[in-house]
Design a protein around this motif. Structure first.
Motif, PDB file in Angstrom:
ATOM      1  N   GLY A 148      34.404  34.887  23.926  1.00 55.78           N
ATOM      2  CA  GLY A 148      33.793  34.781  22.562  1.00 55.78           C
ATOM      3  C   GLY A 148      32.454  35.444  22.421  1.00 55.78           C
ATOM      4  N   GLU A 149      31.902  35.730  23.700  1.00 58.70           N
ATOM      5  CA  GLU A 149      30.538  36.499  23.368  1.00 58.70           C
ATOM      6  C   GLU A 149      30.845  37.675  22.763  1.00 58.70           C
ATOM      7  N   ASN A 150      31.769  38.492  23.596  1.00 59.53           N
ATOM      8  CA  ASN A 150      32.075  39.907  23.164  1.00 59.53           C
ATOM      9  C   ASN A 150      32.894  40.168  21.989  1.00 59.53           C
ATOM     10  N   ASN A 151      33.487  39.115  21.248  1.00 59.72           N
ATOM     11  CA  ASN A 151      34.236  39.251  20.324  1.00 59.72           C
ATOM     12  C   ASN A 151      35.429  40.081  20.792  1.00 59.72           C
ATOM     13  N   ASP A 152      36.092  39.615  22.142  1.00 61.49           N
ATOM     14  CA  ASP A 152      37.366  40.223  22.199  1.00 61.49           C
ATOM     15  C   ASP A 152      38.370  39.264  21.550  1.00 61.49           C
ATOM     16  N   LYS A 153      39.413  39.755  21.302  1.00 63.51           N
ATOM     17  CA  LYS A 153      40.524  38.935  20.618  1.00 63.51           C
ATOM     18  C   LYS A 153      41.004  38.499  21.766  1.00 63.51           C
ATOM     19  N   PHE A 154      41.513  36.986  21.411  1.00 60.66           N
ATOM     20  CA  PHE A 154      42.300  36.230  22.405  1.00 60.66           C
ATOM     21  C   PHE A 154      43.465  36.596  22.858  1.00 60.66           C
ATOM     22  N   PHE A 155      44.228  37.421  22.139  1.00 59.67           N
ATOM     23  CA  PHE A 155      45.680  37.865  22.585  1.00 59.67           C
ATOM     24  C   PHE A 155      45.297  38.868  23.621  1.00 59.67           C
ATOM     25  N   THR A 156      44.229  39.348  24.019  1.00 58.16           N
ATOM     26  CA  THR A 156      44.035  40.197  25.039  1.00 58.16           C
ATOM     27  C   THR A 156      43.656  39.366  26.360  1.00 58.16           C
ATOM     28  N   HIS A 157      43.569  38.020  25.943  1.00 50.77           N
ATOM     29  CA  HIS A 157      43.315  37.024  27.395  1.00 50.77           C
ATOM     30  C   HIS A 157      44.289  37.409  28.401  1.00 50.77           C
ATOM     31  N   PRO A 158      43.718  37.288  29.811  1.00 46.38           N
ATOM     32  CA  PRO A 158      44.516  37.714  30.888  1.00 46.38           C
ATOM     33  C   PRO A 158      45.752  36.512  30.921  1.00 46.38           C
ATOM     34  N   LYS A 159      47.092  36.628  30.906  1.00 46.62           N
ATOM     35  CA  LYS A 159      47.924  35.870  30.988  1.00 46.62           C
ATOM     36  C   LYS A 159      48.345  35.178  32.229  1.00 46.62           C
ATOM     37  N   ASN A 160      48.032  35.750  33.307  1.00 52.17           N
ATOM     38  CA  ASN A 160      48.371  35.375  34.649  1.00 52.17           C
ATOM     39  C   ASN A 160      47.579  35.928  35.776  1.00 52.17           C
ATOM     40  N   ALA A 161      47.798  35.551  36.904  1.00 51.88           N
ATOM     41  CA  ALA A 161      47.021  35.844  38.171  1.00 51.88           C
ATOM     42  C   ALA A 161      46.640  37.442  38.398  1.00 51.88           C
ATOM     43  N   LYS A 162      47.652  37.970  38.030  1.00 48.57           N
ATOM     44  CA  LYS A 162      47.804  39.328  38.301  1.00 48.57           C
ATOM     45  C   LYS A 162      46.707  40.134  37.525  1.00 48.57           C
ATOM     46  N   ALA A 163      47.003  39.596  36.158  1.00 45.90           N
ATOM     47  CA  ALA A 163      46.240  40.074  34.877  1.00 45.90           C
ATOM     48  C   ALA A 163      44.773  39.734  35.020  1.00 45.90           C
ATOM     49  N   LEU A 164      44.730  38.410  35.777  1.00 43.57           N
ATOM     50  CA  LEU A 164      43.325  38.005  36.069  1.00 43.57           C
ATOM     51  C   LEU A 164      42.516  38.712  36.792  1.00 43.57           C
ATOM     52  N   ALA A 165      43.113  39.240  38.005  1.00 36.13           N
ATOM     53  CA  ALA A 165      42.624  40.394  38.994  1.00 36.13           C
ATOM     54  C   ALA A 165      42.008  41.339  38.276  1.00 36.13           C
ATOM     55  N   ALA A 166      42.990  42.005  37.576  1.00 37.94           N
ATOM     56  CA  ALA A 166      42.739  43.253  36.800  1.00 37.94           C
ATOM     57  C   ALA A 166      41.391  42.929  35.681  1.00 37.94           C
ATOM     58  N   TYR A 167      41.628  41.852  35.136  1.00 34.21           N
ATOM     59  CA  TYR A 167      40.367  41.463  34.078  1.00 34.21           C
ATOM     60  C   TYR A 167      38.983  41.416  34.699  1.00 34.21           C
ATOM     61  N   LEU A 168      39.075  40.877  36.061  1.00 33.72           N
ATOM     62  CA  LEU A 168      38.022  40.687  36.751  1.00 33.72           C
ATOM     63  C   LEU A 168      37.360  42.167  37.234  1.00 33.72           C
ATOM     64  N   PHE A 169      38.336  42.822  37.551  1.00 30.99           N
ATOM     65  CA  PHE A 169      38.013  44.198  37.868  1.00 30.99           C
ATOM     66  C   PHE A 169      37.350  45.191  36.855  1.00 30.99           C
ATOM     67  N   VAL A 170      37.964  45.198  35.625  1.00 30.79           N
ATOM     68  CA  VAL A 170      37.487  45.810  34.335  1.00 30.79           C
ATOM     69  C   VAL A 170      36.315  45.225  33.744  1.00 30.79           C
ATOM     70  N   HIS A 171      35.955  43.990  33.708  1.00 25.06           N
ATOM     71  CA  HIS A 171      34.868  43.337  33.167  1.00 25.06           C
ATOM     72  C   HIS A 171      33.765  42.919  34.206  1.00 25.06           C
ATOM     73  N   ASN A 172      33.064  43.950  34.445  1.00 26.99           N
ATOM     74  CA  ASN A 172      32.103  44.357  35.498  1.00 26.99           C
ATOM     75  C   ASN A 172      31.272  45.440  35.223  1.00 26.99           C
ATOM     76  N   HIS A 173      30.120  45.414  35.701  1.00 28.04           N
ATOM     77  CA  HIS A 173      29.089  46.319  35.127  1.00 28.04           C
ATOM     78  C   HIS A 173      29.276  47.438  35.804  1.00 28.04           C
ATOM     79  N   LEU A 174      29.723  47.676  37.275  1.00 27.28           N
ATOM     80  CA  LEU A 174      30.140  48.903  37.767  1.00 27.28           C
ATOM     81  C   LEU A 174      31.267  49.501  36.986  1.00 27.28           C
TER      82      LEU A 174
END
Lengths: 805, 805
Positions: free
Chosen positions: A72-98
């Motif tokens: 909501g804050e970043n105005n990311d569309k919800f259709f890119t919302h990670p849909k499962n645990a694997k995607a979640l891991a990737a999401y967390l990896f990608v959304h990270n200041h490093l």
């Protein structure tokens, strides 16, 4: 009953909605409420495993809610919302200041490579092997980044995401080309390098640039319409001009239709005026009518119309953008809320849940601030935050909390004599007389510098011994600084932007003094910055304060617009270098009408050597830095036709297309910059006019009181659930209360006012309408976003989810 | 009961309020109501004299009411309202198109004199005797005009009226100077001629110019504030630039502080960029940073801020101006209403009274239109127009009334065969296919002209025999014109602006053809206008129609702004001529840095004579026409420093002040022009957005039905009171009704929508607030305006009033 006395532990509760990353199938979907409520029910068997599973459920929900809020804050569309645990891991990896930093550095590396490639800046030239290898390396990193993104989004979403697809294509082309360069060991014409900017644009940190680009593209249709009108009149006048003036053989500007068109295009920017008129004017004075009419229509009417149309579109877009962002945030909050509400208490979020959320959303926030944020959200002081309260999440979460100080001044605790001295200084520096005395000193200093500079004979700028006036004024400023710091306390002193400005200017002046005293020539430029002191005078008038405040508010947006312009510059610089590098040099363009500007003659008149320098050969595309300067000169548009004609005379007349397209592109960006400044300024003025009666505008401030008992119960909650170290800041608060023998403590939450806050106030009435419309449209927005909600629950890869989180 | 059946004669009524021009003292003030009501009462003695006096009273009231309404329309302040019969006579003399025309012609004569005075346009040079005598004559006329105005306003009001006072002072100075010129028989330095524009500005017909000037002056304070900011940064950068670059001896731009300042001022207009940067740039590439930062701050930020501030002030002023105009009109209507209401019927104005008013307010309006205007005002169809209805006076009085035609087409009355043919043509020309076919023809024609012009070898532009393509296209346009005129009827055809445009362009093309065919060389330029046909293509897109419509709506305002600019030009031209006439000539400025631009060399290279022309000596102040062209070049600002430096090198460096002040003045006016275009355009866009659902915007239309009986009673009224000739138009209406056997007839009142109508709709809600506020403030506004109301009644010169009216 005070709500915080309730036991704060409800880990046996279970959420109403379950995170989509949960892997255990929810077998008893219908009856789960009762079972969980009655934790000792035999139906579930092992009580502890039940509780552990519930806690695990909650952790999952917290994380997904935090992700929703982030989206909501970043105005990311919800259709890119990670849909499962694997995607979640990737999401967390990608959304990270490093990761963001890696993206940025790779993009910058790729862009900076053009400093070293083929027409390189001399001192930065690198071998083809080296820069091609560097490029390949950077591209591989980009491939890695993209593959992580694909893992997060899933293949189908990835394909649907336009920007990422464009990036992938560019990446492919760059890859192939980099390999070709390595193999052939020579750089071919690589115009595609102009596309490298997309790597920068796609960076998370360049969100503002993306927004600008989007706004530019949205403003384009009306812009192009008016542009066509402009070009149309240009063609008509070109035909007219050709018929009227081509019979004059001393007029080189209208001898062919093409020349006529080109010169009228240049005339639109006025940069060949009045020269273009002179040959015909010297023949027949009435020919000036043609030029006056042309300029009146094109320059003074249609160009302003262009600005008006863009301004109009722009304000409209700004409002629509604000609306869509607002509703997007609202939807995100709704999603998060559903995940945080427990079955036992479906009417709101308890502090425990909120704490769990914040652990993922803002891991570095301390316990005290989390609790204060929760209290600030919780407007009617119940145990639970309702959805209506939770809608304020984004406004509240940015507040910085500080205990309201009991002491008025920093020296209140000092002994009596010291106190009186400091109090005296405090009163002095806050007095009007002192302020105006300082203004007078600054003004005198300014006039002094002006006169001094005026009297200077050239040559002896920096006398060996420091001038006494310099020392006198610097002493006065030093004393002022000292008085203010002691009188107000260093923290209060430096919290004002103006004082910070004073401080740095005085510091610079002091450094300049040192440079003069110790004869350090390279630092003499610091001395030159002294007149900046004069800027302090502008505090005197309210309008200037307004203007300068607006200036500071606009600065981030201006910077991002500047960056957007630079990105266009980069693309044009690459194209320019590929085509025009090395084509202009001293005495190069003798066949053109602008030969004089490129002439470099070293001839002898009498017994003196006279160097006639045309200098324009310096405006070339020989390397990327030169190109940037040349492009800036083209942006300013004065005399740009000299650069254009010079290049054209050395290449082909198709080169003009490059310059004309560049002019039109910068015109678009510049018009939008003007429209933006206009919009922002007028908006702020209207805002000021609307809120004339209200208090001075110094940010958003919220006050919350916390009692001792309350604090204790929060500490209890933390002690039960988390490590003892986390309670430390809370304990400190209690210790402080004990020290001052208070039963409660006041905290102030503060943040600066953003454009969004202003818009909220401006569109107050409309916002309510939008909300109603929005809630009518999607009674259950989450169902719209995930039409296949039930499917997701089972889509996770079960065996891996445990290890990932 | 239908109201028009009442006897329309109530000449025995007497007005509630009496005109201030009435001379008979109103002796029986308290009891007058009863006496007049009972006309045959013996108290008054002679019935006829009573009635005659009442009629005279009414005539006076009508006239004063008409004057109030005029003052409301012209935004004349009520304190200049004529206070007695003598003043009234002067007022009537002064407010009269003949007088206005005299004013205008005198002013123009005075302005045009500068064509013939000292540095005269060669062919218009007149002897000193002649032009000084002409001037004296014109000034005497102005004295006469002013004395008439003083008679109207009275001495005290005259003194209080600032503009008139300034005009009087200027007049005095001019008078003295003209006499001095006549006596000395030589023109001295007459800078005061620059003030002649005030005579033009003061003309009744130049109201728009006065409004513009007022608006410019009102926008000045914020403008000056930002200008100071701009100049301040300029000074800081000038000092910086001097320190940084003056050590470079090949850099002529920064060698002294004065040069540094002047060149940064010129750089603000970008007209010496990049040249000003080149010497330092060639020494150290990083010096470009100085220029980029300067331009970014000054040109791209503060200049835009300037526009934003002016735009903001401008929109605010526009709204306030609209409000004050609206309230002024309202007060005027209230004044008029009080004078028109009779004691017997205090609740409204009857047609008889209205007719009397219109006889003074719009003497040339015919009886039918007067009656229709009355009916249009009269919204609830009673015998009387109430004050509430009367408030719409200004909106209604401008309507042009026409009988609604019963026939759809002009050919409806023709025999069957002809009807069918014309009907067919009508359907054809209204069909989309026909329109698009014409667009295609126009487009093909445009491309044809373009290609033809492109293929032309220079020299043979106008072939002896007319090209066949010209004839073909002209034939097509001719046929189209014929079809449209016959299909739509000439009146309907020419009522559309676009058709009028088509018509005139086709006519021009035809004239061009004749010119070609009969070899009339001076008219060849008409041939060149052919591409204007292409403008028709812009009808295709809605946005262009909008833009062009806005353009036409803006045109009057733009013209008045242009005139305002010309007035500034005139003043500057006079000053320029007095100081700089004859100072620049070929090869004049060899000591300056811009010598090249003034060089005129005729030298031989090999065996060819080469003329090197700098041409800039043509941009001089040698006569007023040349000055205007030079000033236009200065307005465009490109390369203006060449003109400035040329003049400066021949005079003193104080001359730069003239050019800089001119730049700043034109900047003000130009910024306001831009702000005006922006404001008007954005306003219109918002209006369109607000009224999206409503009908196409084609002016204000009102429909009124008149029955036969009604007409008859109106005729009866006219027959009793006025000459029979006035009933003629009414009789015609009845005859027409008889012809078509109708018992009633529909009339349409139509006028174009003005900015004021748009504003009315935009500020709908606020207007109600303003009205309430206004009526709260002055319950009886007429008492405020004339605090000495009772005094006026007796202030008239009794013996003359009878003869004046």
């Amino acid at each position: 009953m005070q709500w915080w006395k309730q036991p704060a532990i409800h880990s046996s509760e279970s959420p109403v909605e379950r995170s989509s990353y949960l892997t255990e199938p929810d077998t008893n979907d219908g009856g789960s409420y009762d079972i969980v409520n009655d934790v000792s029910s035999p139906a579930t068997g092992d009580y502890h495993s039940q509780q552990r599973s519930a806690r695990h459920n909650w952790e999952m929900n917290y994380q997904e809610a935090a992700i929703y809020l982030q989206e909501g804050e970043n105005n990311d569309k919800f259709f890119t919302h990670p849909k499962n645990a694997k995607a979640l891991a990737a999401y967390l990896f990608v959304h990270n200041h490093l990761f963001y930093l890696m993206e940025l550095i790779t993009a910058l590396l790729l862009l900076l490579l053009s400093l070293c490639e083929a027409p390189a800046v001399p001192i930065l030239r690198l071998g083809i092997y080296i820069h091609a290898t560097l490029e390949l390396f950077a591209l591989v990193v980009v491939v890695f980044e993209l593959s992580m993104k694909m893992r997060w989004m899933g293949f189908y979403t990835y394909i649907r995401h336009k920007r990422t697809m464009v990036k992938t294509c560019v990446l492919l082309v760059q890859f192939v080309e980099a390999i070709v360069v390595l193999v052939r060991q020579t750089s071919h014409v690589r115009i595609t390098r102009a596309l490298r900017c997309i790597f920068l644009v796609d960076c998370r940190y360049c969100g503002a640039v993306r927004r600008n680009l989007r706004q530019i593209f949205q403003s384009l249709p009306p812009f192009i319409d008016i542009l066509l009108l402009l070009l149309f009149f240009m063609v008509i006048f070109a035909i007219l001009g050709f018929y009227l003036f081509s019979s004059n053989h001393s007029d080189p500007y209208f001898n062919t239709l093409e020349n006529s068109l080109v010169n009228l295009f240049v005339l639109l920017t006025t940069s060949n005026f009045p020269d273009v008129m002179m040959p015909s004017y010297s023949r027949n004075p009435w020919s000036c009518v043609f030029f006056i009419v042309y300029l009146s229509i094109e320059l003074y009417f249609i160009m302003n119309l262009l600005l008006a149309v863009v301004f109009d579109t722009f304000s409209d877009i700004e409002k629509r953008k604000f609306k869509s962002l607002l509703l997007h945030k609202r939807t995100a909050i709704q999603h998060a809320y559903r995940l945080l509400v427990s079955k036992q208490r479906p009417s709101g979020i308890s502090f425990k849940q909120f704490e769990g959320l914040m652990r993922f959303y803002k891991p570095r926030m301390c316990a005290r601030e989390r609790y204060l944020t929760f209290k600030a959200l919780n407007q009617n002081n119940t145990a639970l935050v309702s959805l209506k309260d939770f809608y304020n999440f984004y406004e509240v979460v940015g507040l910085k909390w500080k205990a309201k100080r009991n002491r008025e001044h920093w020296f209140d605790d000092l002994p009596r004599t010291a106190f009186l001295i400091f109090k005296g200084i405090n009163i002095l520096v806050k007095s009007r007389a002192f302020q105006y005395a300082m203004y007078t000193v600054v003004a005198v200093n300014g006039i002094w510098i002006l006169i001094q500079t005026f009297m200077l004979q050239d040559g002896n700028f920096f006398p060996r011994d420091v001038p006494w006036s310099y020392i006198v004024f610097l002493t006065i400023y030093g004393v002022e600084l000292l008085l203010k710091t002691t009188g107000l306390g260093p923290i209060e002193y430096l919290s004002s932007g103006w004082n910070l400005f004073d401080f740095s200017v005085t510091l610079f002046a002091f450094l300049g003094l040192l440079a003069l005293a110790f004869n350090m020539e390279p630092f003499y430029f610091i001395v030159v910055l002294r007149p900046l002191q004069l800027l302090r005078l502008f505090k005197l008038k309210k309008r200037y304060r307004n203007v300068l405040d607006t200036m500071f508010e606009l600065f981030p947006r201006m910077a991002s617009l500047g960056l957007t312009l630079l990105i266009f510059y980069y693309s044009f610089a690459i194209v320019g270098m590929e085509f025009f590098s090395g084509v202009v040099y001293p005495n190069c363009c003798n066949t053109s009408t602008v030969a004089d500007a490129y002439r470099w003659v070293n001839h002898t008149v009498g017994n003196k050597t006279v160097v006639e320098e045309g200098y324009y050969y310096l405006n070339n595309f020989d390397n990327i830095l030169n190109s940037f300067v040349t492009l800036f000169e083209l942006t300013v548009v004065n005399d740009w036709y000299i650069i254009m004609e010079g290049v054209t005379s050395q290449t082909s007349h198709w080169s003009r297309l490059y310059f004309m397209i560049f002019y039109i592109v910068t015109m678009v960006v510049m018009t939008i910059i003007v429209a933006f400044i206009l919009e922002a300024f007028v908006f702020r003025m209207n805002y000021t006019r609307k809120n004339q009666g209200s208090e001075e505008d110094n940010g958003i401030v919220l006050e919350k009181e916390i009692s001792k008992e309350e604090m204790a119960s929060v500490i209890e909650l933390y002690r039960r659930n988390y490590a003892a170290s986390e309670t430390a800041p809370l304990q400190k608060v209690i210790a402080q209360m004990d020290k001052y023998e208070q039963t409660s403590m006041l905290f102030l939450g503060r943040r600066s006012r953003t454009k969004s806050d202003l818009s909220m106030k401006m569109y107050e009435e409309e916002i309510q309408e939008w909300y109603e419309e929005h809630s009518r449209k999607e009674e259950y927005p989450w169902q719209d976003v995930f039409p296949s909600g039930s499917h997701m629950l089972s889509s996770g890869l079960r065996q891996r989810s445990q290890t990932v989180i």
